[in-house]
Scaffold this motif. Sequence first.
Motif, PDB file in Angstrom:
ATOM      1  N   LEU A 285      62.615  13.856  56.706  1.00 56.37           N
ATOM      2  CA  LEU A 285      63.563  14.695  57.443  1.00 56.37           C
ATOM      3  C   LEU A 285      64.399  15.571  56.520  1.00 56.37           C
ATOM      4  O   LEU A 285      64.800  16.665  56.922  1.00 56.37           O
ATOM      5  N   GLY A 286      64.713  15.116  55.331  1.00 55.45           N
ATOM      6  CA  GLY A 286      65.540  15.932  54.449  1.00 55.45           C
ATOM      7  C   GLY A 286      65.844  15.216  53.151  1.00 55.45           C
ATOM      8  O   GLY A 286      65.665  13.997  53.020  1.00 55.45           O
ATOM      9  N   MET A 287      66.324  15.991  52.195  1.00 59.26           N
ATOM     10  CA  MET A 287      66.665  15.466  50.881  1.00 59.26           C
ATOM     11  C   MET A 287      68.007  16.063  50.460  1.00 59.26           C
ATOM     12  O   MET A 287      68.194  17.280  50.511  1.00 59.26           O
ATOM     13  N   TRP A 288      68.940  15.186  50.026  1.00 58.28           N
ATOM     14  CA  TRP A 288      70.269  15.643  49.623  1.00 58.28           C
ATOM     15  C   TRP A 288      70.749  14.878  48.406  1.00 58.28           C
ATOM     16  O   TRP A 288      70.354  13.727  48.184  1.00 58.28           O
ATOM     17  N   GLN A 289      71.598  15.516  47.654  1.00 57.39           N
ATOM     18  CA  GLN A 289      72.186  14.882  46.489  1.00 57.39           C
ATOM     19  C   GLN A 289      73.418  14.094  46.917  1.00 57.39           C
ATOM     20  O   GLN A 289      74.303  14.606  47.606  1.00 57.39           O
ATOM     21  N   VAL A 290      73.488  12.832  46.480  1.00 56.76           N
ATOM     22  CA  VAL A 290      74.599  11.968  46.853  1.00 56.76           C
ATOM     23  C   VAL A 290      75.457  11.583  45.657  1.00 56.76           C
ATOM     24  O   VAL A 290      76.578  11.109  45.826  1.00 56.76           O
ATOM     25  N   ASP A 291      74.929  11.760  44.444  1.00 56.43           N
ATOM     26  CA  ASP A 291      75.679  11.401  43.254  1.00 56.43           C
ATOM     27  C   ASP A 291      75.245  12.313  42.121  1.00 56.43           C
ATOM     28  O   ASP A 291      74.346  13.130  42.276  1.00 56.43           O
ATOM     29  N   GLU A 292      75.884  12.179  40.998  1.00 54.22           N
ATOM     30  CA  GLU A 292      75.547  13.050  39.885  1.00 54.22           C
ATOM     31  C   GLU A 292      74.119  12.854  39.402  1.00 54.22           C
ATOM     32  O   GLU A 292      73.486  13.775  38.920  1.00 54.22           O
ATOM     33  N   ARG A 293      73.621  11.645  39.537  1.00 60.41           N
ATOM     34  CA  ARG A 293      72.279  11.345  39.041  1.00 60.41           C
ATOM     35  C   ARG A 293      71.360  10.802  40.125  1.00 60.41           C
ATOM     36  O   ARG A 293      70.299  10.268  39.800  1.00 60.41           O
ATOM     37  N   GLU A 294      71.729  10.923  41.361  1.00 62.64           N
ATOM     38  CA  GLU A 294      70.970  10.263  42.411  1.00 62.64           C
ATOM     39  C   GLU A 294      70.867  11.148  43.644  1.00 62.64           C
ATOM     40  O   GLU A 294      71.802  11.889  43.971  1.00 62.64           O
ATOM     41  N   PHE A 295      69.724  11.039  44.319  1.00 67.30           N
ATOM     42  CA  PHE A 295      69.449  11.809  45.532  1.00 67.30           C
ATOM     43  C   PHE A 295      68.964  10.855  46.613  1.00 67.30           C
ATOM     44  O   PHE A 295      68.465   9.762  46.321  1.00 67.30           O
ATOM     45  N   LEU A 296      69.113  11.287  47.840  1.00 62.49           N
ATOM     46  CA  LEU A 296      68.716  10.473  48.984  1.00 62.49           C
ATOM     47  C   LEU A 296      67.589  11.154  49.735  1.00 62.49           C
ATOM     48  O   LEU A 296      67.709  12.325  50.128  1.00 62.49           O
ATOM     49  N   LEU A 297      66.477  10.432  49.915  1.00 63.61           N
ATOM     50  CA  LEU A 297      65.348  10.909  50.714  1.00 63.61           C
ATOM     51  C   LEU A 297      65.440  10.272  52.091  1.00 63.61           C
ATOM     52  O   LEU A 297      65.432   9.040  52.220  1.00 63.61           O
ATOM     53  N   VAL A 298      65.558  11.109  53.114  1.00 63.68           N
ATOM     54  CA  VAL A 298      65.781  10.645  54.480  1.00 63.68           C
ATOM     55  C   VAL A 298      64.484  10.772  55.259  1.00 63.68           C
ATOM     56  O   VAL A 298      63.856  11.842  55.285  1.00 63.68           O
ATOM     57  N   TYR A 299      64.102   9.669  55.940  1.00 60.17           N
ATOM     58  CA  TYR A 299      62.935   9.620  56.811  1.00 60.17           C
ATOM     59  C   TYR A 299      63.398   9.228  58.212  1.00 60.17           C
ATOM     60  O   TYR A 299      64.562   8.854  58.414  1.00 60.17           O
ATOM     61  N   ASP A 300      62.463   9.282  59.135  1.00 62.63           N
ATOM     62  CA  ASP A 300      62.837   8.914  60.495  1.00 62.63           C
ATOM     63  C   ASP A 300      62.967   7.408  60.675  1.00 62.63           C
ATOM     64  O   ASP A 300      63.558   6.953  61.658  1.00 62.63           O
ATOM     65  N   LEU A 301      62.431   6.621  59.741  1.00 55.16           N
ATOM     66  CA  LEU A 301      62.574   5.165  59.806  1.00 55.16           C
ATOM     67  C   LEU A 301      63.687   4.647  58.915  1.00 55.16           C
ATOM     68  O   LEU A 301      64.230   3.568  59.169  1.00 55.16           O
ATOM     69  N   GLY A 302      63.989   5.357  57.864  1.00 53.41           N
ATOM     70  CA  GLY A 302      65.007   4.902  56.937  1.00 53.41           C
ATOM     71  C   GLY A 302      65.217   5.898  55.826  1.00 53.41           C
ATOM     72  O   GLY A 302      64.964   7.100  55.980  1.00 53.41           O
ATOM     73  N   ALA A 303      65.681   5.410  54.675  1.00 55.09           N
ATOM     74  CA  ALA A 303      65.957   6.277  53.536  1.00 55.09           C
ATOM     75  C   ALA A 303      65.888   5.460  52.270  1.00 55.09           C
ATOM     76  O   ALA A 303      66.032   4.225  52.278  1.00 55.09           O
TER      77      ALA A 303
END
Length: 1038
Positions: A910-928
């Motif tokens: 569903l989308g990808m966003w930066q959450v920290d200086e060195r970390e990103f979050l990959l979002v799916y329809d079931l989880g992340a």
Amino acid sequence: MSLTHYQTQTIPQTSSTSTASGSQLRLPPQPTQTPHPSNVGAAAGPSATSSTSSGSASGSKRAALKKKLRPWSLGGQARRAVTSSAVPDHRVDSNSHAASVYEGGGGDTSGLGGAPYHHQWNQAQDENQDQRGSETRLRVQSDQSPRRRSSGATPPEPVENVEYPGPSGIDDRTWEGDSDEERVDTYSWVDPSIIGTERFRATPAVSRSELGPSRPPEPASHATSRRSSVLGELLDTPNNPSPPAILHPDDSYALLLAYQATSESSHGATHKASNNAPLQSPTSPYLPTPSDSGLLRNPNPEWYELVDNTLSESLSKDELKRQGLWWEMIKGEREYVRDMKIVCDVFIQPLRDHHPPLLTPDSRLHAFIAEVFSTAQQIYHAHVRLLGRLMERQRHEWPLITTATDILLGTLLEIVDLYESYMKNYPFAEARVRREQGRNGPFRAFLAERNTIELTRRRDISVFLSRPVTRLPRILLVLEALYKVTPPDHPDRDDIPTAIEILQNVVKSTQPGIESAEMKIRLWNVAERLLFKKGEVVELDISDPKRTLVHMGYVFRRVRSETNWHGWQDLHAILLDNYFLLTRDEEHGKHVVVSRPIHLDFLNLLSADGVPERRYDSVTRYQRKPGGHMLEPIFQPERLMFPFTISTAGGRNGRTYTLCTADEWKEKIEGAKTLRKFDIESNRTFAVHTITTPPEISDPVVAADTFTWHNRETVAIATGKSIWLGWRRDSKSFRELIRFQTGHIAAVSIVPDFSWLLVVSAGNLLAYSMKEMIPTSNPVTWVSKGRMGGDRLSAADHMVAFVRIGVTKGRLLVVYAVHSKNSHHTTLYFHEPLLSSSYTQTAFRPFGSVTIPGYASDLSFFRQTVSVVTEKSFIIAEPGNPTFNSIPTFPGEIPERAMVVRMVSEAKPLGMWQVDEREFLLVYDLGACWVTKFGEVSRKGAFLRWNLTPSYAVFRPPHILLFEEPGGRAEVRDVFNGKVCEVVEERGMRPFPLTRLGQGLVAKCARGLVEVVEVSPSPRASASCRPPEGVLWSRSSM
């Protein structure tokens, strides 16, 4: 004898200097003196003459008139009758006994008419002197003798005329006259009706010369032999449990001093004071022992054991109880101060001074002491002062204490805040000590070393921590008992209820805090024993101060199999104020979570009135029928199990459970859900605001955007054929500025800072100048345009799938995606808007393109690259660079069958966003899941599971909103720890896709257009989106 000239007065402390030795001595209290018969008539007057007719007649008359007087009024009655006080001058000679210079008659008492008490005193001393082989004396220090004046005081002049009221002449004056400076003397507890009769005995005190180790030989006087007889009877018969029949006032007072002096020396934690040590300040409860410990046969005596039986018998039953309760109050205060001293000297200070430190670093040690002992040291010092005042009052008014309520009230007003803080913190202190004992071996050894008879009398630290919690309730019980036995005309009838009210308010105000703390400790203990499935992150938010444990108990689930059709599974259900958990008990008290926790926002109670089921298994043991014969077979009684059904409406993640229990879970669950709803409504993070639309817009709205134009909030609303623009909150300003005859509008967006309105219609991307359409803020000047009025940005043969506007490589770019008709690819075209000038002929210039595999559905901008969302993965590409990378990748420590690997392979991105200086979050329809800057799964494969199945996700740092279109709900999560913050519900809510960074989140619902706005922006929002240095692809802000 005559009663009028008999003095009952406070014997002041005086000092005299021995002429022989030159040493300064303090004089003991002297017996009360009877005047010479020659002065009786002149001093007494007519009333005295009538009272001296005969000893027997006077005695019978006094016996007839005798009544039990209020003991607290005797001292005041005597003081009011005495106009002045006098103390005879005593000199101690090295070759003689202490001489008593009597007024008018010197030391001669043989001619004292009507004073047989002194003759009988000497006769009794002669009789007992022959029976005693050795003399036992009560050794007390000179400055501890009762009622003595300070060394620098000057004796007042003798009294000439003293008048006392008779037995029937009770003086009923007010209480205010009894001040601390006018306390009763040693004989204040004697009934005035027996003064001057044979029933009254004077007790000469022990002089300083008698106490010294090298005192000169003294004559075997009647007073000495009598005193030795009484004290020998007191000290030499330890097996006799009852007090002596005769206990003189000085002996009683000396025993009180001996008892008070054992406050410090009666336990092994402190040193024993020397017999030669001087007395400490009266305000200090720790008095050095004036004599050997053998003086007190009972180290913890009661009040009646230190006074004469005659006094006890002369008091009423209620007064006996009242004196005993005051004694119990002071005795309990002494024990309490002793225990609090142990807390400070045996636990707190050694813990601070221990080397090496038991807890490191020092900040952790200081925090531990502050959390465990709280205000214990302040409470100790306050009670030391309280005990000193109580014991001073006790010595001053011995043996009958009038009241000490004033002292209690003054102290209670000072310490209520200290007790409130300590009592509310007590459950946390006990839990912290227990947790540190289990984890810290040196600390456990430290406590074991102090569990000795010498230091703590083998009492655990938990006993001492609970002492302040139970002290106020104990004082409250004593005060309530005191109030019941206090006479109606006593001042305590007004003061004790005030003290009781203060204590009750403290106890009541701390009770909810204690219960809440106990529930919090219970919650923490449960949370520590929970075992989750490896990989999935479930944030129960236990650290939240509002978190509570609502209910927990056993539930039973029907499990049918081929071998056991009537099987049961025993589960342990735990209901928090935010989650419902089903666990299975294991060894060592662990709770294994058998199913994913259900958040209360998604928990639905479907039914709780099903038909009860019967259970026949090990829960109910075999037993014989009531009244049955022993030969009859035993049977297994049935147990009714009441079912209730719960479910979670979450699409693919939805579950349903039917559980059986003997408890009532329906009310618990409904109550917890109601409280949760109220809490969320009062602490909303996101709210839904309505956007007012003009009535002229009758076609369905397909897209919308909010922005600022001419410093006013502007709304662009797109229908299938036209676009309406107008001021927000002003429906009359809307105008239809763009209208198409053919085609269908799919999206509309504004290009910030460049005054371009982008419209996607029939697969074409068109750009309209806002300066031309809305030149001023007056709607009359606005200009409408058609399809030909806009600049075509896409190629003629391109079918635009979506358009996004963002910043990458330091430039604001417009990107549109075109799906290939002949292959499974997507081409991204980047255009850069240009400022209008005479040198530029086009509004946009091409910046590059990139082709990626798969059909793209969304795009996110980073510093140098963009992240493209495809059907199965995320593609990291750079404008103008034909190479790209596909993420996520898995490190070697994550096995192929891990839960995160299965989730990524089965879910839809569903989308990808930066959450920290060195970390990103990959979002799916079931989880992340979280990935590093290189696209590798981080946090050892930890992942999130949603409570619903979202079709669209929006990032609002530090929250992510997951929209489920069929249910009209949006789950709000924290991207750092996955905590469920809230659920935004609006019937039929469907958000429009965002086309640019910072765009308002507009959605369509059953009631029209709405906007989801953040009510309270998080302080972490700005810090969470700062791009790290040296990252190949990073989020960039506008």
